[in-house]
Design an enzyme around this catalytic site. Structure first.
Site, mmCIF file in Angstrom:
data_model
loop_
_atom_site.group_PDB
_atom_site.id
_atom_site.type_symbol
_atom_site.label_atom_id
_atom_site.label_comp_id
_atom_site.label_asym_id
_atom_site.label_seq_id
_atom_site.Cartn_x
_atom_site.Cartn_y
_atom_site.Cartn_z
ATOM 1 N N THR A 33 0.846 -1.210 -0.170
ATOM 2 C CA THR A 33 0.085 0.011 0.127
ATOM 3 C C THR A 33 0.962 1.273 -0.007
ATOM 4 O O THR A 33 0.706 2.234 -0.754
ATOM 5 C CB THR A 33 -0.787 -0.016 1.194
ATOM 6 O OG1 THR A 33 -1.828 -1.149 1.216
ATOM 7 C CG2 THR A 33 -1.777 1.294 1.220
ATOM 8 N N ASN A 87 -5.195 -9.209 -7.889
ATOM 9 C CA ASN A 87 -5.330 -9.943 -6.473
ATOM 10 C C ASN A 87 -6.749 -10.670 -6.597
ATOM 11 O O ASN A 87 -6.968 -11.561 -5.682
ATOM 12 C CB ASN A 87 -5.038 -8.778 -5.495
ATOM 13 C CG ASN A 87 -5.932 -7.591 -5.585
ATOM 14 O OD1 ASN A 87 -5.851 -6.800 -6.756
ATOM 15 N ND2 ASN A 87 -6.902 -7.334 -4.803
ATOM 16 N N GLN A 143 1.102 -9.547 -6.122
ATOM 17 C CA GLN A 143 0.634 -10.835 -6.272
ATOM 18 C C GLN A 143 1.401 -11.568 -7.169
ATOM 19 O O GLN A 143 1.182 -12.916 -7.223
ATOM 20 C CB GLN A 143 -0.793 -10.853 -6.881
ATOM 21 C CG GLN A 143 -1.818 -10.125 -5.788
ATOM 22 C CD GLN A 143 -2.121 -11.153 -4.708
ATOM 23 O OE1 GLN A 143 -1.904 -12.472 -4.580
ATOM 24 N NE2 GLN A 143 -2.806 -10.512 -3.571
ATOM 25 N N SER A 184 5.305 -7.180 -2.025
ATOM 26 C CA SER A 184 5.052 -7.225 -0.774
ATOM 27 C C SER A 184 5.634 -8.712 -0.071
ATOM 28 O O SER A 184 5.203 -9.529 -0.625
ATOM 29 C CB SER A 184 3.683 -7.084 -0.602
ATOM 30 O OG SER A 184 3.096 -6.920 0.876
ATOM 31 N N HIS A 213 4.506 -10.149 2.748
ATOM 32 C CA HIS A 213 3.656 -11.036 3.326
ATOM 33 C C HIS A 213 2.795 -11.872 2.497
ATOM 34 O O HIS A 213 2.081 -12.645 2.802
ATOM 35 C CB HIS A 213 2.881 -10.548 4.468
ATOM 36 C CG HIS A 213 1.631 -9.496 3.878
ATOM 37 N ND1 HIS A 213 0.313 -9.963 3.755
ATOM 38 C CD2 HIS A 213 1.714 -8.291 3.483
ATOM 39 C CE1 HIS A 213 -0.280 -9.081 3.284
ATOM 40 N NE2 HIS A 213 0.305 -8.163 2.946
ATOM 41 N N THR A 261 13.038 4.355 10.655
ATOM 42 C CA THR A 261 13.938 3.221 11.134
ATOM 43 C C THR A 261 13.788 2.101 10.068
ATOM 44 O O THR A 261 12.321 1.858 10.303
ATOM 45 C CB THR A 261 14.051 3.086 12.855
ATOM 46 O OG1 THR A 261 14.541 4.301 13.083
ATOM 47 C CG2 THR A 261 15.191 1.816 13.149
ATOM 48 N N CYS A 273 -9.336 -6.608 1.519
ATOM 49 C CA CYS A 273 -9.752 -5.171 1.910
ATOM 50 C C CYS A 273 -11.158 -5.197 1.210
ATOM 51 O O CYS A 273 -11.950 -4.522 2.250
ATOM 52 C CB CYS A 273 -9.073 -4.238 1.109
ATOM 53 S SG CYS A 273 -7.245 -4.502 0.922
HETATM 54 C C1 LIG Z 1 -2.216 -6.311 -5.812
HETATM 55 C C2 LIG Z 1 -2.137 -5.656 -4.474
HETATM 56 N N1 LIG Z 1 -1.448 -4.492 -4.294
HETATM 57 C C3 LIG Z 1 -1.332 -4.174 -3.026
HETATM 58 C C4 LIG Z 1 -1.776 -4.864 -1.866
HETATM 59 C C5 LIG Z 1 -1.682 -4.250 -0.466
HETATM 60 O O1 LIG Z 1 -0.613 -4.841 0.083
HETATM 61 P P1 LIG Z 1 -0.179 -4.443 1.619
HETATM 62 O O2 LIG Z 1 -1.070 -5.371 2.396
HETATM 63 O O3 LIG Z 1 1.318 -5.135 1.628
HETATM 64 O O4 LIG Z 1 -0.318 -3.191 1.851
HETATM 65 C C6 LIG Z 1 -2.370 -6.021 -2.047
HETATM 66 C C7 LIG Z 1 -2.881 -6.805 -0.629
HETATM 67 O O5 LIG Z 1 -3.952 -7.482 -0.849
HETATM 68 C C8 LIG Z 1 -2.369 -6.580 -3.285
HETATM 69 O O6 LIG Z 1 -2.956 -7.796 -3.338
#
Ligand SMILES: Cc1ncc(COP(=O)(O)O)c(C=O)c1O
Length: 385
Positions: free
Chosen positions: A73, A152, A180, A200, A202, A238, A326
């Protein structure tokens, strides 16, 4: 025994035990601040730079082109707003697609309030952006094209190679959200002419709280955060070193295992898709049948609500989702499903099943057993059959 099966790897993934092992020392004995001059700081700085190399390596970038952030994000906000404000004198036009993640959609909405103009590219029924139409949409004021690599929600993979080529030819900065896709399918920033790239941790078996923005050498962006000047001044804060070290280890593992793991998941996914379409009347696949992420299956079912399916499945020990993590808390239908042409009631009947490293064939078989029953039950309850 009560089953507990996770089919929501697109929302987040468990930390790989190898990642946990690599990151743990940085939570305690190696806790230094990367900006400190003493030995603790130097040790931390060394780990940070080694991590940068590993993350860069997975996408064919140079280590110095990686900016660590806290989330995709944040990276997407930095890519859009950072480019917009750094290039204000050059132009005020940005192009995105209609199926971006909300953090791109809403950054673009906000930029409009700041005087920028945004074009939102439509997609076809599979969720694909047309490179030809995109080329036509580029004007001399265009300063950025931001197109998600893989959706996603519906898993469709965009023709980034062609889009990158067009942007390079037109001299426009190209950003792609690979949250993704990185670690699942091949990504190469040079071959694809990518100038900015979001990833990302996670989403790829690394810890939460680490992500990155690849910023091609020479590409100018304005920081969102001002302060200590970390990450070349582009992300003061940091550094979250344990998470970054974990992210890097996750990238090393993906580099080694991506090909074989993706092949394995494609087989399972295809078995699932075939099984669902055959066993459940009034079921449809969302997204492209072939050009899709190895781990994504997204369906819509006639005469049922996606949320009810998720609850029914949860009662059977299966965790799936209606769309993105989300959007699942919002009651509006997914903007992605509407963009591919689904009607409101069809979009409300959607289910996303995302597979991962721990997914076994027996779990697919179990889902193929419980899902048809769940849908039948719901259709009966609502009097629709
Ligand atoms: C394509 C995509 N972009 C951005 C994000 C946001 O990721 P984060 O949870 O690391 O903010 C996601 C998470 O669902 C995602 O699937």
């Amino acid at each position: 025994m009560f089953k507990k099966i996770y089919f929501d790897y697109a929302a987040t993934t468990p930390v790989d035990p190898r990642v946990l092992k690599a990151a743990s020392p940085y939570l305690n004995e190696k806790f230094g601040n990367t900006m400190s001059l003493h030995t603790f700081g130097q040790e931390a700085k060394l780990a940070l730079e080694k991590s940068r190399e590993a993350v860069a390596d997975l996408m064919g970038a140079k280590a110095e082109e990686i900016v660590f952030t806290g989330s995709a994000t944040e990276s997407n906000n930095l890519a859009l707003k950072g480019t917009a404000f750094a290039n204000r004198k050059k132009g005020n036009h940005i192009i995105i697609s209609k199926i971006e993640h909300p953090c791109v959609m809403e950054s673009a909405d906000w930029l409009e309030t700041q005087g920028f103009k945004v074009t939102r590219m439509p997609v076809d029924r599979y969720g694909l952006v047309s490179p030809k139409e995109l080329e036509k949409a580029i004007k001399k004021e265009t300063i950025l094209v931001s197109i998600i690599h893989a959706s996603n929600e519906i898993g469709t993979v965009q023709p980034v190679l062609e889009i990158g080529r067009i942007c390079r030819r037109k001299g426009v900065c190209f950003h792609t959200d690979c949250a993704q896709s990185l670690g699942k399918i091949a990504v190469d920033v040079n071959r694809m002419n990518i100038d900015l790239l979001t990833a990302s941790s996670h989403k790829m078996y690394g810890p939460k709280g680490a992500a990155c923005l690849f910023v091609r050498k020479g590409v100018r962006i304005e920081p969102l955060l001002h302060g200590g000047g970390q990450e070349g001044g582009l992300r003061s804060s940091t550094v979250n070193l344990p998470a970054v070290v974990g992210f890097a280890e996750a990238c090393r593992i993906c580099k080694k295992e991506m090909k074989s793991e993706s092949k394995r998941q494609v087989k399972l996914r295809d078995k699932l898709v075939k099984g669902v379409l055959k066993k459940i009347e009034g079921s449809h696949l969302n997204g492209h049948p072939k050009k899709r992420l190895p781990n994504n299956a997204n369906f819509w079912f006639e005469s049922v609500e996606g949320e009810s399916i998720v609850i029914q499945l949860d009662l059977q020990g299966v965790a799936a989702s209606t769309g993105s993590a989300c959007s699942s808390v919002k009651l509006e239908p997914s903007h992605v499903l509407l963009a591919i042409g689904l009607k409101h009631e069809q979009a409300h009947g959607s289910l996303r099943v995302s597979l991962g490293r721990r997914t076994k064939e027996s779990e697919i078989d179990y889902l193929l057993k419980v899902l048809p029953n769940a849908i039948n039950r719901l259709r009966k309850i609502s009097g629709r059959i």
